[in-house]
Structure formats: C-alpha cells, structure tokens
Design a protein around this motif. Sequence first.
Motif, PDB file in Angstrom:
ATOM      1  N   LEU A   9       0.804  -1.213   0.000  1.00 12.56           N
ATOM      2  CA  LEU A   9       0.000   0.000   0.000  1.00 12.56           C
ATOM      3  C   LEU A   9       0.845   1.275   0.000  1.00 12.56           C
ATOM      4  O   LEU A   9       0.579   2.192  -0.797  1.00 12.56           O
ATOM      5  CB  LEU A   9      -0.964  -0.002   1.194  1.00 12.56           C
ATOM      6  N   PRO A  10       1.874   1.400   0.860  1.00 10.96           N
ATOM      7  CA  PRO A  10       2.686   2.623   0.815  1.00 10.96           C
ATOM      8  C   PRO A  10       3.343   2.844  -0.541  1.00 10.96           C
ATOM      9  O   PRO A  10       3.394   3.975  -1.031  1.00 10.96           O
ATOM     10  CB  PRO A  10       3.731   2.381   1.914  1.00 10.96           C
ATOM     11  N   VAL A  47       4.907  11.363   3.693  1.00  8.31           N
ATOM     12  CA  VAL A  47       4.864  11.230   5.156  1.00  8.31           C
ATOM     13  C   VAL A  47       3.911  10.107   5.562  1.00  8.31           C
ATOM     14  O   VAL A  47       4.213   9.295   6.446  1.00  8.31           O
ATOM     15  CB  VAL A  47       4.445  12.569   5.794  1.00  8.31           C
ATOM     16  N   LEU A  48       2.737  10.046   4.900  1.00 10.75           N
ATOM     17  CA  LEU A  48       1.774   8.985   5.206  1.00 10.75           C
ATOM     18  C   LEU A  48       2.358   7.611   4.901  1.00 10.75           C
ATOM     19  O   LEU A  48       2.270   6.679   5.727  1.00 10.75           O
ATOM     20  CB  LEU A  48       0.493   9.211   4.410  1.00 10.75           C
ATOM     21  N   ALA A  49       2.954   7.472   3.723  1.00 14.26           N
ATOM     22  CA  ALA A  49       3.544   6.186   3.339  1.00 14.26           C
ATOM     23  C   ALA A  49       4.679   5.801   4.284  1.00 14.26           C
ATOM     24  O   ALA A  49       4.817   4.630   4.674  1.00 14.26           O
ATOM     25  CB  ALA A  49       4.044   6.252   1.894  1.00 14.26           C
ATOM     26  N   VAL A  72      16.288   5.569   5.855  1.00 13.19           N
ATOM     27  CA  VAL A  72      15.406   6.738   5.938  1.00 13.19           C
ATOM     28  C   VAL A  72      16.208   7.958   6.386  1.00 13.19           C
ATOM     29  O   VAL A  72      16.057   9.062   5.832  1.00 13.19           O
ATOM     30  CB  VAL A  72      14.243   6.475   6.910  1.00 13.19           C
ATOM     31  N   GLY A  73      17.078   7.762   7.364  1.00 22.11           N
ATOM     32  CA  GLY A  73      17.904   8.872   7.841  1.00 22.11           C
ATOM     33  C   GLY A  73      18.806   9.425   6.760  1.00 22.11           C
ATOM     34  O   GLY A  73      18.945  10.647   6.610  1.00 22.11           O
ATOM     35  N   VAL A  74      19.440   8.551   5.981  1.00 24.13           N
ATOM     36  CA  VAL A  74      20.306   9.015   4.888  1.00 24.13           C
ATOM     37  C   VAL A  74      19.492   9.808   3.869  1.00 24.13           C
ATOM     38  O   VAL A  74      19.910  10.866   3.396  1.00 24.13           O
ATOM     39  CB  VAL A  74      20.996   7.812   4.210  1.00 24.13           C
ATOM     40  N   SER A  75      18.302   9.301   3.553  1.00 23.66           N
ATOM     41  CA  SER A  75      17.487   9.958   2.540  1.00 23.66           C
ATOM     42  C   SER A  75      17.035  11.349   2.976  1.00 23.66           C
ATOM     43  O   SER A  75      17.221  12.330   2.254  1.00 23.66           O
ATOM     44  CB  SER A  75      16.274   9.090   2.211  1.00 23.66           C
ATOM     45  N   VAL A  76      16.455  11.446   4.169  1.00 20.69           N
ATOM     46  CA  VAL A  76      15.847  12.712   4.581  1.00 20.69           C
ATOM     47  C   VAL A  76      16.847  13.683   5.205  1.00 20.69           C
ATOM     48  O   VAL A  76      16.557  14.884   5.313  1.00 20.69           O
ATOM     49  CB  VAL A  76      14.672  12.475   5.556  1.00 20.69           C
ATOM     50  N   ALA A 104      13.038  12.728  -1.529  1.00 25.40           N
ATOM     51  CA  ALA A 104      13.733  12.192  -0.353  1.00 25.40           C
ATOM     52  C   ALA A 104      12.740  11.687   0.681  1.00 25.40           C
ATOM     53  O   ALA A 104      13.005  10.707   1.396  1.00 25.40           O
ATOM     54  CB  ALA A 104      14.628  13.270   0.253  1.00 25.40           C
ATOM     55  N   VAL A 105      11.588  12.334   0.777  1.00 24.05           N
ATOM     56  CA  VAL A 105      10.545  11.907   1.717  1.00 24.05           C
ATOM     57  C   VAL A 105       9.689  10.793   1.119  1.00 24.05           C
ATOM     58  O   VAL A 105       9.307   9.847   1.811  1.00 24.05           O
ATOM     59  CB  VAL A 105       9.658  13.111   2.106  1.00 24.05           C
TER      60      VAL A 105
END
Length: 342
Positions: A9-10, A47-49, A72-76, A104-105
């Motif tokens: 779903l995400p 953000v929802l995904a 996630v940390g590297v991306s954002v 990135a998000v």
Amino acid sequence: MLTATTDMLPDLLRLLAVPALGWAAWRDVRTRRLPNRLWAPLVAIGVLALAIDTSGHLPMTTVEDRLFFVRVGVSVLVLPPLAYGLWWIGGFGGADAKALMTLAVLFPTYPVFYLPGDAYPLVATSLGVFSMTILTNAVVVGLAYPLYLGVRNALHGDISPIMFVGRRTDVAALTHEHGRLFETTEGFTRHGLDVDALRMYLRWRGTSLSALRTDPETCRDPASVGVTNDPTDGAVDAATATDTDAATDTDAATDTDADTDAATDTDYDDPWAAERFLDEIEGSAYGTTPEDLREGLRVVTTRETVWLSPGVPFIVPVFLGLVVALTYGDLVFGLLRAVGAV
C-alpha cells in the motif's frame, strides 16, 4: 498485472508521484515555472507512506529494522541539504531542488512491485536508499543530453566549439524559447542575455522583438521609450500583445558589422534605456546588468540565428530517472555489476 497486498500500500501511494512529476517536467519545459502548491500534497503522501512503513519496523528487533531507519535517515538528512546547497550555488533551479527534497521523503527506501514473472525494480543497490538511486539515474540521463545535442547539431551542419552545449535558434523564435544566449558581438560566452530577461524588457517598453529588429537605431535612443508597462516575470505563458508578432519576423534584420552597431551606443548616456529598465522593475532581471542587456540587444538585432543554451530543467532527467529507477533500478550499480566491479 500488479499484485496488490497490504504491505504494498505505501508503495502504491508513492506511484502517484509519477504522473505528478511527469506533468511538472512537461510544464517546466514549456514555461520554466512550477506552482509551489505541487509539492505539499506529494510530501503529505510521502509522510503517510513513511508512517505506514515505520509502523512495520517498530519495535526495532532485527537488522532489517535498523537498516530501514538508517536508510530513511540518509534519505531525509542527506538529500535535502544537498539539493538546497546545489540550488544555493546556482547548480539548478528552485523547482529542481524542491523535487529532490520531495523525493527524499517519498522514496527513502526501495519500493517493491510484483508483476507476473518478476519483481521490480530489477537492480537494487547495497545502500538501499531509493532517492539516491533516482538522483544518480537523473545525472546519467542528464549526461546523455550533450551527446544528443552534438549529434543533432552535426546532422544540421552546425559545427561549433559549443555544439555539445547549445543549439542554433532563429532569432525570430526567441520570444517563445528559454535559456541564455551563447553569443556576444565578439564571440561566444556562457553568460549571455537570459531570454526571460529579454521578454521582460520587451514587455516593459511595450514593443516586440520584430519592432526592435526593424528599427534598432530608433530603439537604441532612450528617448524612444515612453510610458512603460508591467514587465511580468518573463514567462512564455505570460504573453502580451507585444509578443504576438515576434514569431513572424523572418526578414526584419540581416547580419551586420557588430563593431558599427556597438559604436553607435556611445551616442547615448543610456543606450536602449537599459539602466532605466533595471531601475524601474522590482528585483533583478535574472542577474542581468545594463551592459548584458545592451550586448544581447545588439546581438538579436543584427543576427538571423544565435546559439542558445538548451535550458532543459533538471526536473526532466529527475522524472526520467524516477521512471528508470521504478522499472530497471540503479543504472550506475547495474553498470558496475555488469563489469564485475561490485
């Protein structure tokens, strides 16, 4: 047919970014303007995904859970500051930076889509940060564009030292083009007049490029500028009545001796009313100086064709990089794997 599961779903929500970025790339090529309202809904989807994905990795009990949060940390935390820095130094436009920040998000980790016979993307990196894959794909796609320009110019017989970074364009078509002139009256330059600034100037003085080319001697006199108008921001889709006859201008001017043209500028304190234009408008005309404007006007009133920067916004290769990433995966990693480097 795509197989949908709760876990997917995400990733299915994230696919909404594809048509949105496709539209953004098309509009940016056409107008060089993108509305800010485009990004907030995409960030909200991201953000929802991400919240749904995060709930599946809490509490952190496995190595895969910890890797998820690292990715996630590297991306954002890495890509948005990188995009901002590149925008700040002039590497690309604000819309390009916002697109990368949004991605990135939206795509911090690799999505997975199951189709009959295989799962996509086909090639994933060891790092596993999907937004970085989109960026590297965009760079690879962007590097291919100069090769296209070179081949295109060669086939048209336009052989020049700048044939891999520019294209020859009819002066009469400049009011509907984007980019910067690669020419001055003395040769080539990377810092020629911005075509958006040219449109702003024409709208400000209430004339057309055709009129300027028909009688440059009169237009050079600052006294020929009477009541001025709103210059707009130079966008093509902000066209006014002064733009309408520019595209029909096919024989208004012929190539002349640039030195003669330049010398006549000394007859006036403010040739072409360039200083007055820049003093009256709000802000700057894309960094244009009075001399930049005068030099550009001398070029467009004495040439039939000019070399123009392609002016392709980076969001175009970003969109193509996203499409390639969602199907094939990481182009650089795939190449390195093919040659046995990884």
